[in-house]
Write a protein that holds these residues in place. Structure first.
Motif, short mmCIF file in Angstrom:
data_model
loop_
_atom_site.label_atom_id
_atom_site.label_comp_id
_atom_site.label_asym_id
_atom_site.label_seq_id
_atom_site.Cartn_x
_atom_site.Cartn_y
_atom_site.Cartn_z
N GLY A 207 47.45 70.95 127.93
CA GLY A 207 46.72 70.95 127.88
C GLY A 207 46.65 71.62 129.86
N SER A 208 45.66 71.90 130.49
CA SER A 208 45.88 71.81 131.93
C SER A 208 46.57 71.15 132.74
N SER A 209 47.00 70.77 133.85
CA SER A 209 47.41 70.66 134.43
C SER A 209 48.16 70.43 135.83
N ILE A 210 47.69 69.56 137.29
CA ILE A 210 48.28 69.88 138.17
C ILE A 210 50.06 69.50 138.31
N LYS A 211 50.44 69.73 139.80
CA LYS A 211 51.63 69.90 139.91
C LYS A 211 52.44 68.26 140.18
N THR A 212 53.36 68.05 139.82
CA THR A 212 54.27 66.47 140.11
C THR A 212 55.13 66.84 140.83
N LYS A 213 56.02 65.96 141.49
CA LYS A 213 56.98 66.04 142.34
C LYS A 213 57.68 64.92 142.33
N PHE A 214 58.80 64.34 141.38
CA PHE A 214 60.12 63.35 141.68
C PHE A 214 60.01 62.92 143.40
N GLU A 215 60.16 62.00 142.91
CA GLU A 215 60.50 61.19 144.26
C GLU A 215 60.79 59.37 144.00
N MET A 216 61.58 58.74 144.78
CA MET A 216 61.55 57.31 144.51
C MET A 216 61.01 56.40 145.64
N LYS A 217 59.75 55.96 145.47
CA LYS A 217 58.64 55.18 145.38
C LYS A 217 59.36 53.66 145.68
N ASP A 218 59.49 53.27 146.41
CA ASP A 218 60.18 51.49 146.95
C ASP A 218 61.49 51.62 146.12
N GLY A 219 62.36 52.75 145.74
CA GLY A 219 63.44 52.65 145.38
C GLY A 219 63.12 52.69 143.95
N LYS A 220 61.76 52.86 143.48
CA LYS A 220 61.65 53.67 141.64
C LYS A 220 61.53 54.93 141.91
N PRO A 221 62.48 55.72 140.61
CA PRO A 221 61.79 57.04 140.57
C PRO A 221 60.36 57.24 139.82
N VAL A 222 59.68 57.73 140.34
CA VAL A 222 58.44 57.94 140.02
C VAL A 222 57.58 59.94 140.01
N LEU A 223 57.21 59.84 139.55
CA LEU A 223 56.43 60.95 139.21
C LEU A 223 54.55 61.10 140.47
N MET A 224 54.52 61.80 141.51
CA MET A 224 53.74 61.96 142.02
C MET A 224 52.76 62.97 141.71
N ARG A 225 51.59 63.19 141.45
CA ARG A 225 50.97 64.04 141.61
C ARG A 225 50.37 64.70 142.02
N LEU A 226 50.22 65.67 142.58
CA LEU A 226 50.19 66.96 143.95
C LEU A 226 49.16 66.81 144.09
N PRO A 227 47.40 67.73 144.35
CA PRO A 227 46.92 68.01 144.59
C PRO A 227 46.79 69.46 144.93
N GLU A 228 47.34 70.41 143.64
CA GLU A 228 47.72 71.43 143.76
C GLU A 228 47.84 71.80 142.01
N ILE A 229 46.43 73.40 141.78
CA ILE A 229 47.51 73.33 140.27
C ILE A 229 48.45 74.10 139.42
N ASN A 230 48.80 73.58 138.23
CA ASN A 230 49.99 73.83 138.22
C ASN A 230 49.47 75.08 136.34
N PHE A 231 49.05 74.46 136.06
CA PHE A 231 48.79 75.69 135.18
C PHE A 231 47.43 75.34 134.46
N ILE A 232 46.43 76.27 133.60
CA ILE A 232 45.14 76.08 133.42
C ILE A 232 45.12 76.43 132.49
N ASP A 233 44.70 76.20 131.51
CA ASP A 233 44.98 76.07 129.50
C ASP A 233 43.78 76.44 128.69
N ASP A 234 43.36 77.22 128.97
CA ASP A 234 42.61 78.02 128.77
C ASP A 234 42.09 79.54 129.02
#
Lengths: 337, 337
Positions: A207-234
């Motif tokens: 599907g379509s997606s926005i970019k994500t970024k790997f980071e440590m949040k409160d010592g836990k590895p997470v993926l943050m969702r960024l306000p930037e288009i990654n791919f339009i699946d259309d």
């Protein structure tokens, strides 16, 4: 006694096999050329030794989602989710009262908000889909989807899936196909519920997606969702997304609008037996009737011509389907439509 | 007679189940804590009713490729492919004789060509991996891989895969896991052969990619490969690629270098039982011995400390593996190393 029991087991097995064969795998499809074309295609590609035989790993079938597997009127259901989120988030955003498209939305004027076209929609999506972890977003979607109802039909959105398409996906899987969703909708909006609703696991959703970024949040590895288009699946993005995620050209593809054209062309363009199908929404009584004039989910006259010229199957929901929604869904209330 | 035959069938079934249980699923792994940790983990997550039980759809295991599933010395094998392509394409590019990194390459000076670092490698990749359809590229890779041999060991590159890792992947799959490759290497460089060599189908391969574009070429729908980076599936890119392609957090991850650190951290960071493993190349006699000093595939001291601190398993190829390459591969010739 042992003899009788063995015989009984053998007979029971034979009989249940015969029963399984005799059972109609597509009971919600009316008999006729459309249903026959599906069953003939599956028979051809699964018959060992036949020139059209396709080995199971290559039996890839791709399905558009909005308008192909579930309804998409009066607007994409993902947009209903976004509008709901705008309401929830509004108290934290006093500036939205003066700022379009949010100002119109908060006054209940959806039409006015969407008058801004794609840039307005992108703004709404970014404000409601980004700025959290992937796990947090998944939770929001799951919770909302558990109770979200259609604005006019009032049934659960997850009950607005097409029973004939559920049967078709199950039938293909029973014949060794792997079923994928390839949608213009958000990949992470679909994954939390596609396994339960369609039997399609997250790794088979494109599907379509926005970019994500790997980071440590409160010592836990997470993926943050960024306000930037990654791919339009259309449109031309669909074959690109298929190649990126699946790495094989499908042998069957199912869509319902101009956004699916290139996916169907790409599928049809491979060697060997191919099957392409478009769902046409022509049933105003039981679902919706719309085409090129609709703001979303367009099925243009050009697409219809191409489908006819290439001998793609066009489903008339009115004539080919004897049931639209699953039997478990309450009867739809058409009064408000 | 019927009684005897039923009993025989029952006994045979019982015995073959017992035999299957007794057979060692990891014969190339020496007995010891490493092997035991793998078997214990699989037992814990597959035992129904246990607090660590994981339902089959969530049994996702991700494997780095270069240095984890096959060798990566003296350089990534994909780079050998690129150098081969430079040679093939050189007659069409007279300008390369004056232009780095190609000028050095054409003189046989690989080290000089790669002295340009990442920009030089990107130039070589774009010239050799783009400007053709995805189907044409797949054919080039398949044809090359069928006969490509290691520059010093002289065996086929597809025989330089690690037998213990093949056994591990098969063992996980036999226990309901889905195995994925998550590599910094090119996704379309791997897909043409991962199914045959590792049993991993194209849709379960995640890797770096260049952009593609849908177009009609001679009336046929194709995807053209463009000289533009789409995604780098390395370091922090690995969790991003995993989320994009798989949509679930793995419960087990396998790597061998600093490029795998974030994939292992992301895997370990989920709730419930988790398994993380790093392959350490410490066997100069049978394979290669290298670490932080190596230009590629670094396994830094920091990564080793993190692995020890987090109780990730570190494989000593020398001590934990009684066989490195498959039995079908001819004995490696170490003379030239």
């Amino acid at each position: 006694m042992r003899y009788v029991s063995t015989l009984t087991v053998a007979l029971t097995m034979l009989l249940s096999t015969a029963a399984a064969r005799a059972a109609d795998p597509l009971p919600s499809w009316n008999d006729g050329p459309t249903k026959k074309s599906i069953i003939d295609f599956v028979a051809r590609v699964t018959k060992e030794g036949s020139p059209d035989f396709v080995p199971p790993p290559e039996r890839v079938a791709t399905f558009d989602n909005d308008g192909t597997l579930w309804a998409e009127q009066p607007m994409y259901f993902q947009l209903l989710f976004a509008l709901h989120r705008v309401g929830v988030l509004a108290p934290q955003h006093p500036e939205w009262r003066e700022k379009e498209p949010f100002a119109s939305l908060l006054k209940g004027d959806v039409k006015g908000a969407l008058a801004g076209g794609e840039p307005a929609i992108v703004q709404i999506i970014m404000q409601t889909h980004a700025g959290m972890t992937t796990a947090e977003f998944e939770r929001l979607v799951k919770d909302w989807m558990a109770t979200a109802r259609h604005p006019t039909k009032k049934v659960l959105l997850t009950d607005m899936v097409y029973q004939p398409m559920l049967e078709l996906m199950a039938y293909l899987r029973a014949n060794g196909f792997k079923t994928f969703i390839v949608s213009g909708g958000g990949i992470e909006f679909m994954r939390p519920w596609t396994e339960k609703v369609y039997g399609v696991p997250p790794e088979q959703v494109v599907g379509s997606s926005i970019k994500t970024k790997f980071e440590m949040k409160d010592g836990k590895p997470v993926l943050m969702r960024l306000p930037e288009i990654n791919f339009i699946d259309d449109k031309t993005g669909k074959p690109v997304g298929i190649n990126e995620h699946i790495g094989r050209r499908p042998i069957a593809a199912f869509g319902n609008s101009d956004g699916d054209r290139e996916m169907l062309e790409y599928t049809a363009g491979g060697a060997g037996a191919r099957y392409c199908l478009l769902v046409h929404h022509d049933d105003a009584d039981r679902e919706f009737a719309y085409g090129a004039a609709s703001k979303i989910g367009t099925f243009s006259d050009e697409l219809m011509s191409e489908a006819r010229g290439r001998e793609w199957t066009v489903v008339s929901m009115k004539n080919d389907w004897n049931r639209i929604f699953p039997a478990t869904a309450p009867p739809p209330d058409n009064a408000g439509r």
